[in-house]
Design an enzyme around this catalytic site. Structure first.
Site, short mmCIF file in Angstrom:
data_model
loop_
_atom_site.label_atom_id
_atom_site.label_comp_id
_atom_site.label_asym_id
_atom_site.label_seq_id
_atom_site.Cartn_x
_atom_site.Cartn_y
_atom_site.Cartn_z
N PHE B 125 0.86 -1.18 0.00
CA PHE B 125 0.00 0.00 0.00
C PHE B 125 0.90 1.24 0.00
O PHE B 125 2.07 1.16 0.39
CB PHE B 125 -0.89 0.00 1.25
CG PHE B 125 -2.37 0.03 0.94
CD1 PHE B 125 -2.93 -0.91 0.10
CD2 PHE B 125 -3.20 0.99 1.50
CE1 PHE B 125 -4.30 -0.90 -0.17
CE2 PHE B 125 -4.57 1.01 1.24
CZ PHE B 125 -5.11 0.07 0.41
N GLN B 238 -7.93 14.43 4.44
CA GLN B 238 -7.28 13.61 3.41
C GLN B 238 -8.15 13.49 2.16
O GLN B 238 -9.33 13.15 2.25
CB GLN B 238 -7.00 12.22 3.96
CG GLN B 238 -6.33 11.31 2.92
CD GLN B 238 -5.81 10.02 3.52
OE1 GLN B 238 -6.58 9.13 3.87
NE2 GLN B 238 -4.51 9.93 3.69
N HIS B 240 -8.44 11.20 -1.01
CA HIS B 240 -7.97 9.94 -1.58
C HIS B 240 -7.71 10.19 -3.06
O HIS B 240 -8.51 10.86 -3.72
CB HIS B 240 -9.04 8.86 -1.39
CG HIS B 240 -8.53 7.47 -1.62
ND1 HIS B 240 -8.27 7.00 -2.87
CD2 HIS B 240 -8.21 6.48 -0.76
CE1 HIS B 240 -7.82 5.75 -2.77
NE2 HIS B 240 -7.78 5.40 -1.49
N LEU B 254 -15.26 5.53 -3.59
CA LEU B 254 -13.86 5.10 -3.49
C LEU B 254 -13.47 4.01 -4.49
O LEU B 254 -14.21 3.06 -4.71
CB LEU B 254 -13.60 4.58 -2.07
CG LEU B 254 -12.14 4.25 -1.76
CD1 LEU B 254 -11.29 5.49 -1.77
CD2 LEU B 254 -12.03 3.56 -0.41
N GLU B 257 -7.12 1.78 -2.94
CA GLU B 257 -5.69 1.89 -3.19
C GLU B 257 -5.13 0.51 -3.52
O GLU B 257 -4.06 0.39 -4.12
CB GLU B 257 -5.02 2.43 -1.91
CG GLU B 257 -3.58 2.82 -2.07
CD GLU B 257 -3.11 3.74 -0.94
OE1 GLU B 257 -3.92 4.52 -0.41
OE2 GLU B 257 -1.92 3.66 -0.59
N ARG B 288 -0.61 9.27 -0.05
CA ARG B 288 -1.87 9.67 -0.66
C ARG B 288 -1.90 11.15 -1.05
O ARG B 288 -2.45 11.52 -2.08
CB ARG B 288 -3.02 9.39 0.30
CG ARG B 288 -3.35 7.93 0.33
CD ARG B 288 -4.54 7.63 1.21
NE ARG B 288 -4.91 6.22 1.04
CZ ARG B 288 -5.78 5.59 1.82
NH1 ARG B 288 -6.36 6.22 2.81
NH2 ARG B 288 -6.05 4.32 1.60
N HIS B 353 -11.82 11.93 1.77
CA HIS B 353 -11.81 10.57 2.27
C HIS B 353 -11.78 10.45 3.79
O HIS B 353 -12.41 9.58 4.36
CB HIS B 353 -10.61 9.85 1.67
CG HIS B 353 -10.59 8.37 1.89
ND1 HIS B 353 -11.69 7.58 1.64
CD2 HIS B 353 -9.62 7.54 2.33
CE1 HIS B 353 -11.39 6.32 1.92
NE2 HIS B 353 -10.15 6.27 2.35
N ARG B 388 -2.67 10.39 6.76
CA ARG B 388 -2.88 9.02 7.23
C ARG B 388 -2.41 8.01 6.20
O ARG B 388 -2.68 8.15 5.02
CB ARG B 388 -4.37 8.79 7.51
CG ARG B 388 -4.71 7.38 7.89
CD ARG B 388 -6.17 7.23 8.23
NE ARG B 388 -7.05 7.31 7.08
CZ ARG B 388 -7.29 6.28 6.25
NH1 ARG B 388 -6.70 5.12 6.43
NH2 ARG B 388 -8.12 6.43 5.23
#
Lengths: 249, 574
Positions: B125, B238, B240, B254, B257, B288, B353, B388
């Site tokens: 990730f 955040q 995304h 979404l 990822e 991100r 996100h 994050r």
């Protein structure tokens, strides 16, 4: 702007004698789903419309309804899938109505409480080792988003007061029974106490499942067979007569 | 214990938990197992919370796939991704305890994907040094929610779903319960409790384009703030990098990822793999904020797709692999966009996100500065700092969910039930009733104005002028929201719910904007076109409190990192 007409069931059982369908005109957008139309009504025409929705993405199973009498998720039903343009939205009929499109599905939690929970075998070495092929069967059932459309379409639930828990709950039991490290067998419970015997495998539940779980073939029939085998298998009967209780059958 | 009065139904419990996503449910299990009586209040039906939408996985340094992984590396990744304003102790706790929480979830019945050796599989990730995300295909959140739901149902834990809390009740400084409305009956319920845990998730729905589900309106944030709790890092939102852009009904939804983790690449409309220009080393798997800004920059530069996105392409991995590893992405594109991702590219664009900020808590017990009030999950702050890591939020909800349950339980054992003020209850019941059965401003219109305002002025790249404009609109909406009302009664009235949600949405928005104005630098998710550099003087947290004359902001030093932990992380570069 092009618009569509949606006919929506409105009824508050606590203050009205009977329900009725009300027509709403909603502007049409590309790729529009029925939930988009309902959200438009909620936002711009009548904020007092009772409607349940959460994720808008087919992941939470909140926006279950009957669209032109077919149990469906509103968020996944394209408006342009109805060629004649007629869209009639009513609540799922298997549960008591709260208001408009919202029904009381709380009895499902009571049923889930009765299905014995995951119980790992004793003496397993940690960390657990499981192979990928062994989890595939259980994984299919774990896709369930608890939309209860299978419960809605089930004629045993709709027409007979039989005590049958319904397809969702057989899927739950199967997901636990087919967990590679689970120690219990819930098939006897499902067939005797949860009324699975009433299911005559018409496969309607499989047809409406938005997660495409093969409810009848992979959950219901194996749970029925498991119990039958345990009951009539001469070897099992012999083993049981030697050894009282316990163990996975 | 329940008592009926003519106006409301009263209950008593040791620990009251508001929110039934992963954090709230894990807290309930922990508090119950610690010997407390527990009641859970959930805005949605049980098992529908936003956690079900989590896809890619849960970060835990099990080292099953990359043996070199350890809590130390996970700790360092988390601190560096947080751009040095995270609480070190929270990051330490998370990285040390996440593996245990994952294994425990497995013992509760969750079935993770496996390695060939039969251990829990882990995938790559963004910005994780090693392959670290334990996953169940791309529906990890659903597995977590269902597993915890099962545990709740088989314990003697009371829950009220489709319940909306309108106010926390206090006895002096201490929080002693809550009042709210049960949607399906329209009844008002009052809960007297020794401790209250807020686990209500984030506030993504104050933006127009977001991956967040219906519930994420900052409810618990607003409740706690009104009760005097300190908020922190609210300016850190955040984006995304990959949300769907088409059709309009699912804009913002979404795209995990995990697609990039499994080898997906980003292309602009000209077919260029542009991440080579933004992050030649990490490419699509950089942090991100970096990937999101790159996607945004490409779209802004006119190299976007017809629907205003960029392309995400995984077709080279083949149909079998894609359907096995990313089944719900396959289905999502097929069902909503009519796109077969095994043959065609996906169109994606950044989407709001996650809120890194939230209620300030003690790392050990998740206690807030208000006695009796605890917070965990997305609504709490400190762990993620300025950004994050993917997969850290699922770890967060389990690790700190458990800690908040234990913290609240242990607090409740040392204290008796507080005194609930009848006048406060009557006033609140009167307020709720005054919002229905009459003409008023349409609450959905006000919410839409707020969403547009935030998406337009407080987006992925910020500047003073737009932030000022945003603040002005928020002030105006605060006044207008007092005039919002709907027809109908208290029973299952979603319009009423929207009226009740507005104050919390506006509190969240105001904090984000005020903090964004205050932080005159670019750090992590907070990017300012007028202050594009990081400023060492702002390696601090912003604290938000409710003052006599509105919201107050104050800079506070980041807790000093002990040497043994400091040496695990790289020095910050400016």
């Amino acid at each position: 702007m092009e618009s569509i007409k949606v006919s929506v069931y409105r009824y508050d059982p606590s203050s009205e004698k009977e329900g009725r369908f009300v027509d709403y005109e909603v502007p049409k957008e590309e790729g529009m789903v029925v939930l988009d139309a309902m959200k438009y009504i909620e936002r711009h025409i009548d904020p007092s419309l009772s409607l349940r929705w959460n994720c808008m993405a087919g992941k939470c199973g909140s926006c279950s309804a009957e669209i032109n009498h077919r149990p469906s998720l509103m968020c996944k039903t394209r408006v342009d899938s109805f060629k004649d343009g007629k869209i009639k939205v009513s609540p799922i009929a298997a549960y008591p109505l709260i208001k408009d499109l919202v029904t009381d599905v709380s009895q499902n939690w009571d049923l889930l409480k009765k299905i014995p929970k995951f119980t790992p075998r004793e003496g397993l070495e940690k960390p657990w080792k499981i192979s990928q092929v062994d989890i595939e069967r259980s994984k299919e059932f774990k896709k369930c988003i608890e939309c209860f459309l299978c419960q809605d379409v089930c004629h045993v639930i709709r027409e007979h007061n039989s005590g049958y828990f319904g397809p969702r709950h057989v899927v739950k039991a199967a997901s636990l029974d087919m967990h590679p490290l689970d120690a219990l067998d819930r098939s006897e419970f499902m067939n005797k106490d949860a009324g699975l015997g009433y299911c005559n495998i018409t496969k309607c539940c499989t047809e409406v499942c938005p997660e495409e779980i093969h409810i009848t073939d992979n959950a219901i029939i194996p749970e029925k067979e498991r119990a039958v085998n345990a009951e009539y298998d001469p070897i099992a009967i012999f083993v049981r007569s030697r050894r009282k209780g316990g163990g996975k059958r | 214990m329940s008592v009926m009065s003519s106006q409301y139904i009263k209950h008593e419990t040791d620990v009251l938990i508001i929110g039934a996503g992963g954090a709230g449910m894990r807290a309930a299990i922990a508090a119950f197992d610690s010997g407390s009586s527990v009641t859970v209040l959930s805005k949605s039906l049980l098992g529908k919370a936003h956690t079900v939408m989590a896809e890619g996985g849960i970060a835990a340094a099990l080292a099953n796939v990359d043996p070199k992984d350890s809590w130390e590396v996970h700790f360092a990744d988390t601190m560096e991704e947080g751009v040095y304003i995270s609480n070190f102790r929270m990051a330490e706790i998370l990285s040390k305890e996440a593996p245990e929480r994952v294994r425990e979830l497995e013992e509760y019945g969750a079935l993770f994907d496996r390695t060939p050796e039969g251990t829990i599989m882990q995938r790559a990730f963004g910005a994780h040094t090693y392959r670290r995300l334990c996953h169940v295909g791309d529906r990890t959140g659903l597995e977590i929610i269902r597993t915890l739901e099962d545990q709740i149902l088989h314990r003697d834990i009371k829950f009220f779903d489709e319940f909306y809390v309108t106010k926390l009740l206090k006895d002096g400084e201490r929080v002693v319960g809550a009042i709210g409305i049960k949607l399906n009956t329209g009844d008002i319920h009052v809960f007297s409790s020794k401790a209250v845990i807020v686990s209500t998730g984030g506030c993504g729905r104050i933006y127009k384009v977001t991956s967040n589900s219906w519930e994420s309106t900052g409810d618990g944030l607003g409740l706690a703030f009104e009760a005097g709790a300190e908020l922190m890092d609210m300016e850190m939102i955040q984006f995304h990098p990959t949300g769907m852009v088409f059709p309009p009904g699912v804009k913002g939804l979404l795209v995990t990822e995990g697609v990039r983790g499994e080898g997906g690449i980003l292309l602009n409309a000209q077919g260029e793999r542009y991440m080579a220009r933004y992050s030649p080393k990490k490419m699509e798997l950089d942090a991100r904020d970096i990937v999101a800004r790159a996607n945004y920059a490409e779209i802004m530069a006119g190299r976007g797709t017809a629907h205003g996105g960029v392309y995400l392409d995984i077709t080279h991995r083949g149909a079998d692999f894609i359907k096995r590893k990313l089944p719900s992405m396959y289905k999502q594109y097929m069902d909503f966009a009519g796109v077969d991702i095994t043959k065609e590219k996906m169109e994606v664009a950044p989407t709001v996100h996650y809120q890194m900020g939230g209620i300030r808590v003690d790392p050990e017990s998740t206690a807030t500065n208000i006695p009796g009030l605890f917070a965990s999950g997305e609504v709490a702050s400190g762990l993620h700092g300025a950004n994050r890591l993917g997969g850290n939020s699922l770890a967060d909800i389990l690790v700190f969910g458990k800690r908040s349950g234990e913290g609240a339980s242990s607090y409740s054992k040392k204290i008796s039930q507080g005194k609930i003020d009848d006048a406060a209850i009557s006033a609140e019941i009167e307020r709720v009733n005054s919002l229905v059965g009459r003409d008023g401003l349409n609450p959905y219109d006000l919410a839409s104005r707020l969403e547009e305002n935030m998406s337009e002025n407080v987006g992925i790249i910020r500047n003073e002028e737009n932030l000022r404009k945003a603040l002005e609109t928020i002030q105006e909406l605060k006044d207008l929201s007092k005039k919002a009302a709907v027809h109908g009664g208290l029973k299952y009235n979603k319009g009423l719910l929207q009226v009740l949600e507005l104050p919390s949405m506006l509190t969240a928005a105001e904090a984000i904007v005020r903090g964004a104005i205050e932080r005159k630098e670019s750090r992590g998710a907070h990017a300012r076109s007028d202050y594009p550099k990081k400023d060492p003087a702002m390696r601090k947290n912003i604290i938000y409190t409710k003052g006599e004359r509105g919201m107050r902001l104050e800079w506070r030093e980041v807790p000093k990192i002990p040497d043994n932990l400091r040496k695990l992380i790289r020095e910050e570069e400016y």
